[in-house]
Design a protein around this motif. Structure first.
Motif, PDB file in Angstrom:
ATOM      1  N   PRO A  91     -65.191 -12.232 -31.721  1.00 52.85           N
ATOM      2  CA  PRO A  91     -66.082 -13.153 -31.025  1.00 52.85           C
ATOM      3  C   PRO A  91     -67.350 -13.458 -31.817  1.00 52.85           C
ATOM      4  O   PRO A  91     -67.847 -12.622 -32.562  1.00 52.85           O
ATOM      5  CB  PRO A  91     -66.436 -12.395 -29.742  1.00 52.85           C
ATOM      6  N   ARG A 289     -69.127 -27.019 -33.913  1.00 45.95           N
ATOM      7  CA  ARG A 289     -67.964 -26.384 -33.295  1.00 45.95           C
ATOM      8  C   ARG A 289     -68.199 -26.078 -31.833  1.00 45.95           C
ATOM      9  O   ARG A 289     -69.263 -25.587 -31.478  1.00 45.95           O
ATOM     10  CB  ARG A 289     -67.702 -25.049 -33.980  1.00 45.95           C
ATOM     11  N   ILE A 291     -68.201 -23.647 -28.980  1.00 44.63           N
ATOM     12  CA  ILE A 291     -68.428 -22.217 -29.114  1.00 44.63           C
ATOM     13  C   ILE A 291     -67.330 -21.452 -28.405  1.00 44.63           C
ATOM     14  O   ILE A 291     -66.833 -21.879 -27.372  1.00 44.63           O
ATOM     15  CB  ILE A 291     -69.803 -21.888 -28.518  1.00 44.63           C
ATOM     16  N   ASP A 292     -66.977 -20.297 -28.916  1.00 41.11           N
ATOM     17  CA  ASP A 292     -65.785 -19.620 -28.389  1.00 41.11           C
ATOM     18  C   ASP A 292     -65.931 -19.203 -26.932  1.00 41.11           C
ATOM     19  O   ASP A 292     -64.942 -19.007 -26.242  1.00 41.11           O
ATOM     20  CB  ASP A 292     -65.379 -18.431 -29.270  1.00 41.11           C
ATOM     21  N   ALA A 293     -67.181 -19.085 -26.445  1.00 42.88           N
ATOM     22  CA  ALA A 293     -67.360 -18.779 -25.029  1.00 42.88           C
ATOM     23  C   ALA A 293     -66.607 -19.792 -24.172  1.00 42.88           C
ATOM     24  O   ALA A 293     -66.108 -19.490 -23.098  1.00 42.88           O
ATOM     25  CB  ALA A 293     -68.831 -18.787 -24.673  1.00 42.88           C
ATOM     26  N   GLU A 294     -66.521 -21.009 -24.656  1.00 42.79           N
ATOM     27  CA  GLU A 294     -65.833 -22.051 -23.916  1.00 42.79           C
ATOM     28  C   GLU A 294     -64.332 -21.840 -23.980  1.00 42.79           C
ATOM     29  O   GLU A 294     -63.616 -21.964 -22.995  1.00 42.79           O
ATOM     30  CB  GLU A 294     -66.142 -23.413 -24.533  1.00 42.79           C
ATOM     31  N   ALA A 295     -63.865 -21.532 -25.174  1.00 41.72           N
ATOM     32  CA  ALA A 295     -62.433 -21.544 -25.402  1.00 41.72           C
ATOM     33  C   ALA A 295     -61.750 -20.267 -24.918  1.00 41.72           C
ATOM     34  O   ALA A 295     -60.553 -20.231 -24.748  1.00 41.72           O
ATOM     35  CB  ALA A 295     -62.167 -21.741 -26.894  1.00 41.72           C
ATOM     36  N   GLU A 296     -62.544 -19.227 -24.666  1.00 40.81           N
ATOM     37  CA  GLU A 296     -61.933 -17.960 -24.329  1.00 40.81           C
ATOM     38  C   GLU A 296     -61.084 -18.039 -23.072  1.00 40.81           C
ATOM     39  O   GLU A 296     -61.569 -18.455 -22.050  1.00 40.81           O
ATOM     40  CB  GLU A 296     -63.032 -16.926 -24.086  1.00 40.81           C
TER      41      GLU A 296
ATOM     42  N   PRO B 145     -74.052 -18.861 -29.005  1.00 43.28           N
ATOM     43  CA  PRO B 145     -74.990 -18.683 -30.111  1.00 43.28           C
ATOM     44  C   PRO B 145     -76.174 -19.640 -30.044  1.00 43.28           C
ATOM     45  O   PRO B 145     -77.251 -19.315 -30.534  1.00 43.28           O
ATOM     46  CB  PRO B 145     -74.151 -18.999 -31.349  1.00 43.28           C
ATOM     47  N   TYR B 146     -75.969 -20.815 -29.460  1.00 42.04           N
ATOM     48  CA  TYR B 146     -77.066 -21.781 -29.441  1.00 42.04           C
ATOM     49  C   TYR B 146     -78.227 -21.247 -28.613  1.00 42.04           C
ATOM     50  O   TYR B 146     -79.387 -21.438 -28.944  1.00 42.04           O
ATOM     51  CB  TYR B 146     -76.596 -23.131 -28.897  1.00 42.04           C
ATOM     52  N   LEU B 344     -64.984  -8.572 -23.545  1.00 46.39           N
ATOM     53  CA  LEU B 344     -64.827  -9.723 -24.444  1.00 46.39           C
ATOM     54  C   LEU B 344     -63.805  -9.393 -25.527  1.00 46.39           C
ATOM     55  O   LEU B 344     -62.925 -10.185 -25.833  1.00 46.39           O
ATOM     56  CB  LEU B 344     -66.194 -10.056 -25.055  1.00 46.39           C
ATOM     57  N   LEU B 345     -63.898  -8.164 -26.065  1.00 48.59           N
ATOM     58  CA  LEU B 345     -63.033  -7.804 -27.180  1.00 48.59           C
ATOM     59  C   LEU B 345     -61.600  -7.634 -26.742  1.00 48.59           C
ATOM     60  O   LEU B 345     -60.680  -7.944 -27.486  1.00 48.59           O
ATOM     61  CB  LEU B 345     -63.534  -6.517 -27.836  1.00 48.59           C
ATOM     62  N   ARG B 347     -60.233  -9.260 -24.449  1.00 47.47           N
ATOM     63  CA  ARG B 347     -59.691 -10.548 -24.048  1.00 47.47           C
ATOM     64  C   ARG B 347     -59.380 -11.457 -25.246  1.00 47.47           C
ATOM     65  O   ARG B 347     -58.400 -12.166 -25.258  1.00 47.47           O
ATOM     66  CB  ARG B 347     -60.685 -11.259 -23.145  1.00 47.47           C
ATOM     67  N   VAL B 348     -60.289 -11.463 -26.210  1.00 50.08           N
ATOM     68  CA  VAL B 348     -60.113 -12.412 -27.302  1.00 50.08           C
ATOM     69  C   VAL B 348     -60.153 -11.723 -28.638  1.00 50.08           C
ATOM     70  O   VAL B 348     -60.856 -10.757 -28.832  1.00 50.08           O
ATOM     71  CB  VAL B 348     -61.248 -13.454 -27.353  1.00 50.08           C
ATOM     72  N   GLY B 349     -59.398 -12.250 -29.552  1.00 51.68           N
ATOM     73  CA  GLY B 349     -59.781 -12.158 -30.952  1.00 51.68           C
ATOM     74  C   GLY B 349     -60.784 -13.257 -30.996  1.00 51.68           C
ATOM     75  O   GLY B 349     -61.682 -13.327 -30.214  1.00 51.68           O
ATOM     76  N   ARG B 350     -60.596 -14.172 -31.859  1.00 54.44           N
ATOM     77  CA  ARG B 350     -61.412 -15.359 -31.802  1.00 54.44           C
ATOM     78  C   ARG B 350     -60.457 -16.506 -31.668  1.00 54.44           C
ATOM     79  O   ARG B 350     -59.517 -16.622 -32.426  1.00 54.44           O
ATOM     80  CB  ARG B 350     -62.221 -15.452 -33.080  1.00 54.44           C
ATOM     81  N   SER B 351     -60.680 -17.332 -30.656  1.00 56.36           N
ATOM     82  CA  SER B 351     -59.723 -18.404 -30.417  1.00 56.36           C
ATOM     83  C   SER B 351     -59.942 -19.515 -31.427  1.00 56.36           C
ATOM     84  O   SER B 351     -60.604 -20.490 -31.145  1.00 56.36           O
ATOM     85  CB  SER B 351     -59.911 -18.934 -29.000  1.00 56.36           C
TER      86      SER B 351
END
Lengths: 296, 352
Positions: A91, A289, A291-296, B145-146, B344-345, B347-351
């Motif tokens: 992430p 991009r 952000i992955d928070a959206e795509a998760e 991140p923003y 979080l970990l 659930r996802v790797g990184r999509s």
């Protein structure tokens, strides 16, 4: 009128520097999706290297790029292999935290090594030229020229060479790139090496124009984010445009806000950044991009 | 084969993998009334501690630890429970410190008569909360991140502004506060603030409010669909976290008797908050306090008094924690999925 055209010229010159300063940040983000919060610290390291070489051997900061570029490429390459490749698939939060930690560690490492006294590189040609009633500081004009050369070079490298194509392939679709035989980890490490070398080069070129100290980094990181939000990810013309917009805005604030404007560079770019992201989360030119928070 | 949903299975296998989950059986107890009872008991013991005839240095250590615990817990409310990882939280600390400094000295704004400590302390918190409202309205609309970067920008920008606004803040040279030495008073004050904050977080985590915050963290769009007013919840959590951070900032300025932009608006303080929360277990009630205590003693024993080295080690430690123990102490020893990063970990790797 004179004040206006002078502000415009100064802004564009500053913008040229910002454009070359942001390249490394923007390409790392674009290619591997890592927001490098230690960006400003690599710039700081470049500036210190230029200072050291100037101090010890009297080497000109622009000539010292010959040494700084390969050394910092190596540092970037190793850092990517050792650290960032381990978290690049995880992430966003993790790479954000790691680079934040690296930035604090580097700034304080340099504070221990060189104390927090400001250093400067006093080159002989630190004057300025008058042209049509407008002042051109010589160093900043050289930086502007060098910025254009570096940007053209990077553009050609990414477009024409095999390695550049692999980097773009990895940025566009990692899985597909892997399938056609691109060694992603290696490509990432080379990308990081190039980007960090470029960032340090920007710092070295900056060294004659401002004081060098261990905590100079974070403002540059924040400006890099703003420029990327303005100009889009990993796009060289976008970096140039975004750099120009920020440079001109900053100089205008400095010129037209009485008394205190000169020291409000970060505040200016912060306001710009939040405005852009709130109004257009995908960035002014699009392409940030999701952000992955959206795509998760 | 059982017909449980797949996520449960992977969590099960995760539990079996780790030999260290000694806290797993008591984990659910800690989140409930048992945890609160133990906490209150600890507070009571700490309140009796000064009567055992300890030195004033020990009381100073105590109040410093309470400060760290309060900061970590506050940061955890927005960064862990709500999932808005705030890299600029030290800005509220700085605002609180400056408000305290300006009000009690009366200078440089020439406020007269000067405010007393007890009037200025709540004012520090209120000012920080109002600033959170002002900053949060735009920045809390940013995702991931923003938001983190925008808050980092707030911090650096405020440092710059504090340097520039010389008539109000004294500029880069900073200013002194009247030195008042009251170790016992400091100890009890920070004990009370810490007790209040951690108990509040315990209550929030059990309340509907806290569950809504967690829902926002896990799936903000989904939470909005279910009728949670996400903006209101985020702003409220942000303001609570800012309020107590401002109080701590005000107290710190009073205790330190000197402030300038570079010591109150500093990224390292944010890193400290992030790291203490992560080390203990992000998003849990007891993790951040635990992390704060561990960090305090690590700093004390390992790095001594060298301030510069201490910050270098802080940065490196953050990197190590993220790489090797992202779920923190509580997540490693107890229930991984109780920490936000653990969830979080898993659930996802990184999509992508």
């Amino acid at each position: 009128m004179d004040q206006l055209s002078q502000a415009l010229v100064s802004g564009l010159l500053l913008g040229g520097f910002y454009a070359v300063m942001v390249l490394g940040f923007s390409v790392i983000w674009g290619v591997m999706g890592v927001i490098n919060l230690a960006h400003g610290e690599f710039l700081m390291i470049g500036a210190y290297m230029a200072w050291g070489l100037f101090r010890l051997f009297g080497m000109d900061p622009f000539a010292s790029l010959v040494l700084i570029l390969p050394l910092m490429f190596l540092l970037g390459y190793l850092l990517q292999i050792v650290l960032i490749n381990r978290i690049v698939e995880r992430p966003h939060l993790m790479s954000l935290l790691v680079t934040f930690g690296v930035s604090i560690a580097l700034a304080n490492l340099f504070k221990i090594l060189f104390t927090s006294d400001p250093r400067n590189v006093a080159v002989a040609y630190n004057g300025s030229l008058q042209l049509a009633g407008i002042t051109f500081p010589i160093v900043k004009t050289i930086i502007f020229g060098a910025a254009l050369v570096i940007m053209t070079g990077l553009h050609l490298f990414l477009q024409r060479t095999r390695l550049g194509k692999s980097i773009r392939a990895a940025a566009q679709n990692k899985t597909a790139a892997r399938i056609v035989g691109v060694d992603i980890n290696n490509v990432y490490a080379i990308t990081a090496g190039i980007c960090i070398a470029l960032t340090a080069a920007a710092g070295a070129m900056l060294s004659p124009t401002q004081a060098i100290f261990p905590f100079m980094g974070p403002p540059f990181t924040l400006k890099a984010v703003t420029i990327t939000a303005l100009g889009g990810l990993g796009r060289i013309p976008g970096a140039l445009m975004g750099g120009m917009v920020l440079g001109v805005t900053e100089i205008f604030v400095a010129t037209y806000v009485e008394g205190i404007g000169t020291n409000l560079g970060v505040a200016t770019s912060f306001v710009l950044l939040v405005l852009i992201l709130v109004v257009r989360p995908q960035g002014l030119m699009g392409g940030l991009r999701p952000i992955d928070a959206e795509a998760e | 084969m059982e017909t449980g949903p797949p996520p449960n299975k992977s969590e099960e296998s995760e539990k079996k993998k780790s030999p260290f989950r000694i806290l797993a059986p008591v984990h659910s107890l800690l989140a409930g009334w048992t945890g609160l009872a133990l906490w209150l008991l600890l507070l009571l013991l700490l309140a009796l501690y000064p009567y055992t005839g300890v030195s004033s240095a020990a009381l100073l250590v105590g109040s410093q630890i309470f400060v760290l615990v309060t900061l970590a817990s506050n940061w955890n409310l927005i960064g862990g429970m709500t999932g808005y990882v705030d890299f600029g939280h030290a800005v509220f600390f700085g605002i609180g410190a400056y408000i305290m400094g300006i009000l009690v000295t009366g200078s440089p704004l020439l406020i007269s008569p000067e405010w007393g400590f007890w009037q200025a302390l709540p004012a520090s918190g209120v000012a920080a909360a109002l600033f959170a409202l002002l900053v949060g309205l735009p920045t809390l609309r940013l995702k991931g991140p923003y938001f983190s970067i925008a808050m980092l920008g707030t911090l650096v920008a405020m440092r710059e502004i504090a340097r520039v606004l010389r008539p109000i803040t004294g500029g880069g040279v900073g200013f002194n506060l009247p030195p008042v030495l009251n170790r016992v008073g400091d100890y009890y004050l920070m004990l009370a603030v810490m007790g209040l904050v951690v108990s509040l977080i315990w209550w929030i985590q059990r309340s509907e409010f806290g569950q809504s915050l967690i829902a926002i963290r896990e799936d903000e769009i989904g939470a909005e669909m279910r009728g949670i007013n996400t903006t209101l919840h985020k702003i409220a959590a942000f303001m609570i976290a800012a309020f107590f951070t401002g109080i701590v900032g005000g107290f710190w300025a009073w205790q330190n008797t000197f402030i300038d932009p570079d010591i109150v608006f500093v990224e390292a303080r944010t890193v400290e908050m992030v790291m203490m929360s992560m080390l203990g277990g992000l998003g849990t009630v007891w993790g951040p306090p635990l992390g704060a205590v561990v960090i305090y003693f690590l700093q004390d024993f390992l790095w001594g008094s060298l301030f510069g080295v201490h910050l270098l080690a802080l940065g490196l430690l953050l990197v190590l924690i993220v790489l090797f123990m992202p779920e923190g102490i509580l997540g490693t020893l107890g229930d991984r999925s109780s920490t936000s990063l653990g969830r979080l970990l898993s659930r996802v790797g990184r999509s992508k």
